[in-house]
Design an enzyme around this catalytic site. Structure first.
Site, short mmCIF file in Angstrom:
data_model
loop_
_atom_site.label_atom_id
_atom_site.label_comp_id
_atom_site.label_asym_id
_atom_site.label_seq_id
_atom_site.Cartn_x
_atom_site.Cartn_y
_atom_site.Cartn_z
N GLY A 52 -2.06 45.72 -28.38
CA GLY A 52 -2.49 46.72 -29.36
C GLY A 52 -3.29 45.87 -30.41
N GLU A 53 -3.44 46.34 -31.68
CA GLU A 53 -4.25 45.48 -32.58
C GLU A 53 -3.44 44.63 -33.56
OE1 GLU A 53 -7.63 45.41 -30.96
OE2 GLU A 53 -7.53 44.58 -33.04
N SER A 54 -3.63 43.50 -33.51
CA SER A 54 -2.57 42.57 -34.12
C SER A 54 -2.53 42.73 -35.76
CB SER A 54 -2.91 41.02 -33.81
OG SER A 54 -4.27 40.69 -34.11
N CYS A 84 -0.28 39.74 -25.60
CA CYS A 84 -1.88 39.85 -26.17
C CYS A 84 -1.70 39.87 -27.70
CB CYS A 84 -2.38 41.09 -25.40
SG CYS A 84 -3.98 40.94 -26.15
N ARG A 111 -8.16 34.73 -31.73
CA ARG A 111 -8.30 36.02 -31.37
C ARG A 111 -9.57 36.23 -30.71
NH1 ARG A 111 -8.26 39.52 -36.47
NH2 ARG A 111 -7.69 41.30 -34.84
N ILE A 139 -7.49 41.87 -21.83
CA ILE A 139 -8.24 42.72 -22.53
C ILE A 139 -8.35 42.33 -24.03
CG2 ILE A 139 -8.10 45.14 -23.51
CD1 ILE A 139 -6.63 45.92 -20.99
N ARG A 140 -9.92 41.93 -24.15
CA ARG A 140 -9.93 41.43 -25.74
C ARG A 140 -8.97 40.24 -26.11
NH1 ARG A 140 -13.48 43.78 -29.61
NH2 ARG A 140 -11.69 43.36 -31.06
N HIS A 175 -1.87 41.02 -19.90
CA HIS A 175 -0.86 42.31 -20.11
C HIS A 175 -0.07 42.45 -19.00
CE1 HIS A 175 -2.42 43.76 -23.92
NE2 HIS A 175 -3.70 43.48 -23.50
N GLU A 177 2.59 44.22 -18.43
CA GLU A 177 2.89 45.67 -18.48
C GLU A 177 2.04 46.58 -18.06
OE1 GLU A 177 1.71 43.97 -21.07
OE2 GLU A 177 0.65 45.21 -22.57
#
Lengths: 203, 302
Positions: A52-54, A84, A111, A139-140, A175, A177
């Site tokens: 997600g977004e840290s 991630c 990051r 992903i990013r 990821h 998952e």
């Protein structure tokens, strides 16, 4: 087994499905709880910290008082898998004051080390302890910059660690998952020598 | 999905990578911003991403004229300012605006009805791009057409710039109702439903089997308060876009933070009461009913 998925933000249902599949591969009972508030972590045997977004995740963990509960879970030697953004939050230092890290892992991370979304990719990845390459989705994604003496590197991408283990903590830049392959979840929570390559695709 | 050993070498822009990006946004709030300063406020408030556009929808509505993609220099400023993903709006059917946004490094492109459509007949062929796209939809067939064109994420098409959540609710209810309908149909009936509704048949079967859209589904359009955001989560949305609602509010920072917290606590009324108290007053808004049909944005690009 009670598996808690940190659910303040990110790909929560994917981790919930993955831990259920991993448990099924070991004939283990698994009850999944989504954690958006404090008070649930202490009931959990294992934890998963999703992508997600840290910035968002670390902020909500602090606001909700979940951060100290996760630290206590790991200090007591209980397992956690962080992927991630989860890896960034678990790190000792993300070198960015927008993210409050939990210091579960003695690593520093960069990051968005691969660039922007158009640079995101999937590729097969060799992971220590797994016989066949793992379908890794970046992903990013962050890269692990430095690792402490107690940290075992499980996988690297062009020389930089992207999968690590330190005691009960397993973390990855990618990821696991997002694909049906649950071997990393098995490696984090079950005896890795029994990691089962999935024969059924249900993702 | 392929077996691990069939993956071959490094691949970018695959469906898995594009849809995966959208999955990482779940449970989050994506905020409209027009410059770097607003982007900073949004990131500090806990946004998972920002959406770059020339003017917020409420201002586009007031101003009239042609609404286009944001100024590239503004997009670059925003990208340099924040660490979270930056999305950008292109006009419907404007392949080249989307290419420019991708070249600038925008992480996701919103092919948006809020801007003046460039093409009345066709949407962008999104499958050709490395970057993922989000598109609006008012119902299931519209959503499946966009997914068929390559959209990695769907959002409701609530009437933008109004601060009235009514249409977003309507669209989400329609979507869920139609998914329940096709779940109850057998194979031949689903085929007929797909034909009658102009929906790609394979995706009708897929959505029916999954009991949901095969991609992430956000709420957008008219969300102006923490309560609006929580309501859309109650209606099974995966996350929230807020347009004019943040920077049209009395205190954008407080409103942004409150909406982020409301999405995490959408099912806890006591917490929502506290959160809503801290939010300050929302944008004034304009009721959906008061907007003449010809000024509605949601009918663009169906």
């Amino acid at each position: 087994m009670i598996a808690g998925v940190i659910a303040v933000q990110g790909d929560v249902s994917e981790h919930a499905a993955a831990i259920r599949r991993a448990a099924a591969a070991h004939d283990a009972d698994c009850e999944v709880r989504e954690i958006r508030t404090s008070g649930i972590v202490p009931d959990c045997d294992v934890l998963l910290m999703p992508g997600g977004e840290s910035t968002t995740i670390s902020r909500l963990l602090a606001d909700e008082g979940i951060d100290d509960e996760i630290r206590a879970h790991v200090e007591a030697g209980n397992p956690i898998l962080a992927t991630c953004a989860g890896l960034i939050v678990a790190a000792r230092d993300a070198k960015d004051d927008r993210v409050s890290t939990l210091g579960l892992l003695d690593v520093t991370v960069d990051r968005n080390a691969f660039g922007r979304q158009k640079d995101s990719f999937e590729a097969p990845l060799d992971i220590e302890g797994l016989d066949e390459p793992f379908p890794a989705v970046f992903i990013r994604a962050p890269l692990i910059d430095t690792v402490g003496d107690d940290v075992e590197v499980l996988a690297d991408w062009e020389g930089n660690p992207v999968g690590v283990r330190q005691g009960p903590v397993v973390a990855s830049s990618f990821h696991p998952e997002l694909t049906p392959d649950t071997r990393l979840h098995q490696l984090a929570f079950f005896d890795e020598t029994e990691a089962v390559v999935p024969t059924e695709v249900d993702g | 999905m392929s077996e691990p050993t069939d993956l071959g070498t490094l691949r970018r822009g695959t469906e898995l990578v594009k849809r995966g990006f959208a999955q990482m946004q779940k449970g989050g709030v994506i905020m409209d911003v027009v410059n770097a300063e607003q982007a900073r406020i949004a990131e500090d408030a806990g946004a998972v991403a920002v959406m770059a556009l020339e003017a917020v929808p409420a201002d586009i509505r007031k101003r009239g004229g042609v609404a286009r993609m944001p100024d590239p220099s503004k997009v670059s400023e925003i990208i340099d300012e924040v660490s979270i993903p930056v999305m950008g709006k292109s006009r419907i059917g404007h392949h080249t605006e989307a290419q420019i946004l991708e070249a600038l490094g925008v992480d996701m492109i919103d092919e948006s009805e809020v801007l003046t459509p460039a093409d009345d007949e066709y949407h962008i062929d999104k499958s050709e791009f490395t970057s993922p796209f989000v598109c609006g939809a008012r119902n299931l067939p519209e959503a499946l057409r966009r997914i068929h064109e390559g959209a990695a994420m769907i959002r409701t098409k609530g009437e933008a710039g109004t601060g009235d959540v009514n249409q977003a609710v309507q669209h989400q209810r329609t979507m869920m109702n139609q998914i329940r309908t096709i779940e109850g149909l057998d194979h031949e009936e689903r085929e007929k439903w797909a034909r009658e509704h102009g929906a790609p048949r394979e995706l009708v079967h897929e959505a029916a089997e999954m009991g949901r859209l095969p991609v992430v589904n956000f709420a957008a359009g008219g969300i102006a308060t923490p309560a609006d955001a929580a309501l859309m989560m109650h209606h099974d949305c995966d996350g929230i876009f807020v347009g004019s609602g943040i920077f049209g509010a009395e205190d954008p920072e407080a409103m942004g933070e409150s909406i982020v917290e409301a999405v995490n606590n959408w099912d806890d009324p006591d917490r929502l009461a506290e959160i809503a108290t801290e939010a300050g007053s929302g944008m004034k808004g304009q009721s959906n009913d008061s907007i003449p049909d010809e000024e509605r944005l949601q009918g663009r690009g169906v």
